[in-house]
Design an enzyme around this catalytic site. Structure first.
Site, PDB file in Angstrom:
ATOM      1  CG  HIS A  97      47.865  40.225  45.091  1.00 59.08           C
ATOM      2  ND1 HIS A  97      47.632  38.882  45.267  1.00 59.08           N
ATOM      3  CD2 HIS A  97      47.440  40.521  43.840  1.00 59.08           C
ATOM      4  CE1 HIS A  97      47.097  38.372  44.171  1.00 59.08           C
ATOM      5  NE2 HIS A  97      46.957  39.337  43.290  1.00 59.08           N
TER       6      HIS A  97
ATOM      7  NE  ARG B 146      45.303  44.659  43.211  1.00 56.50           N
ATOM      8  CZ  ARG B 146      46.335  44.177  42.507  1.00 56.50           C
ATOM      9  NH1 ARG B 146      46.217  43.997  41.197  1.00 56.50           N
ATOM     10  NH2 ARG B 146      47.482  43.921  43.093  1.00 56.50           N
TER      11      ARG B 146
ATOM     12  CG  ASP C 193      30.467  52.230  54.167  1.00 61.72           C
ATOM     13  OD1 ASP C 193      29.927  52.966  53.311  1.00 61.72           O
ATOM     14  OD2 ASP C 193      29.823  51.428  54.868  1.00 61.72           O
TER      15      ASP C 193
ATOM     16  CD  GLU D 213      43.713  40.343  37.221  1.00 61.36           C
ATOM     17  OE1 GLU D 213      44.933  40.580  37.321  1.00 61.36           O
ATOM     18  OE2 GLU D 213      42.911  40.538  38.153  1.00 61.36           O
TER      19      GLU D 213
ATOM     20  CG  ASP E  87      47.209  37.440  37.836  1.00 59.41           C
ATOM     21  OD1 ASP E  87      47.952  36.499  38.133  1.00 59.41           O
ATOM     22  OD2 ASP E  87      46.693  38.188  38.680  1.00 59.41           O
TER      23      ASP E  87
END
Length: 270
Positions: free
Chosen positions: A62, A87, A101, A166, A192
């Protein structure tokens, strides 16, 4: 407590690496404190990392974080002795590979609804023989303070694989999700989850179906020997959550900035 992993993971590893602050905090039984970072900037990452957190979650789902900013944030946070977690925006192997990576100490994966999805995340996150992750970057070892061969030997058992529960479907399948080998941590996304269960967000906090879902997620984590955490809005709520959870994320940078300035401007104009 049941731990069914057939190979060493973050819970059972014998690897000792002082750089892995979040993992070491959890394994010591100390409550771990995190936050989300959504604003791209090396200097911003450094400022947030120096606020006392055990880990900073770089929000590529987000947040306004692209690949370049993701790499820069990981290196800046790790250099200050804090664990950079990412995330990611989805469960694709390419997304997982790109995030790992950077040298992230762990991944947080949103909206996991089934055990099959959890298994796919673990498979993409682990080098053979446990998974399908490929090696080709020098950067991961740097954030772990290791040589590449050392990193290759330790990565599978020190990576924190954090899955977000969620949704209604995720709650219904949470026991099977928690049982998956290589899943280390269940994290509750309360907004959520409320939207899925209640049809609105945020939850008031007293809705039986919402509270029962949280209890069910924590119980599944405990039953399978996994850590559990959730998002909270402030330190007072974090202290209360620590009665139940191993770790909390205290809000995120954008909300923290907005809340502080709004409150102080209100005082100044009063």
């Amino acid at each position: 407590m049941t731990i069914s992993n057939t190979y060493p993971t973050a819970h059972s590893t014998s690897v000792s690496n002082a750089r892995l602050r979040m993992l070491n905090t959890l394994r010591s039984g100390t409550k771990a404190v995190m936050t989300f970072m959504a604003i791209p900037s090396v200097r911003h990452a450094q400022i947030v990392a120096l606020c006392g957190f055990d880990a900073v979650i770089i929000d590529c789902e987000h947040g306004h974080i692209g690949d370049d900013s993701m790499h820069n944030a990981v290196s800046a946070i790790a250099a200050l002795g804090v664990s950079p977690l990412i995330r990611i925006r989805g469960t694709g192997p390419d997304i997982i590979k790109r995030a790992l990576d950077t040298g992230a100490h762990g991944l947080m994966v949103p909206m996991i609804n089934t055990a099959a999805e959890a298994e796919a995340v673990v498979r993409a996150s682990k080098f053979p023989p446990q998974g399908l992750r490929g090696q080709g970057s020098a950067f991961p070892a740097i954030a772990h303070g290791l040589t590449t061969p050392e990193y290759m030997q330790s990565a599978n058992q020190t990576l924190l694989t954090i899955l977000q529960i969620e949704s209604r479907e995720g709650v219904e399948n949470v026991d099977e999700i928690a049982a998956v080998d290589g899943v280390d941590f269940l994290f509750i996304g309360p907004n959520d989850l409320a939207q899925s269960l209640l049809g609105y967000t945020p939850a008031r906090g007293d809705e039986p179906v919402f509270l029962e879902a949280i209890d069910r997620i924590v119980a599944a984590a405990r039953r399978h020997g996994k850590w559990a955490g959730r998002l909270v809005n402030d330190g007072v709520l974090a202290k209360a959550a620590f009665e139940v959870f191993d770790s909390v994320a205290i809000t995120g940078d954008t909300k923290a900035i907005t809340n502080w300035y709004t409150a102080e401007v209100k005082v100044a104009r009063s």
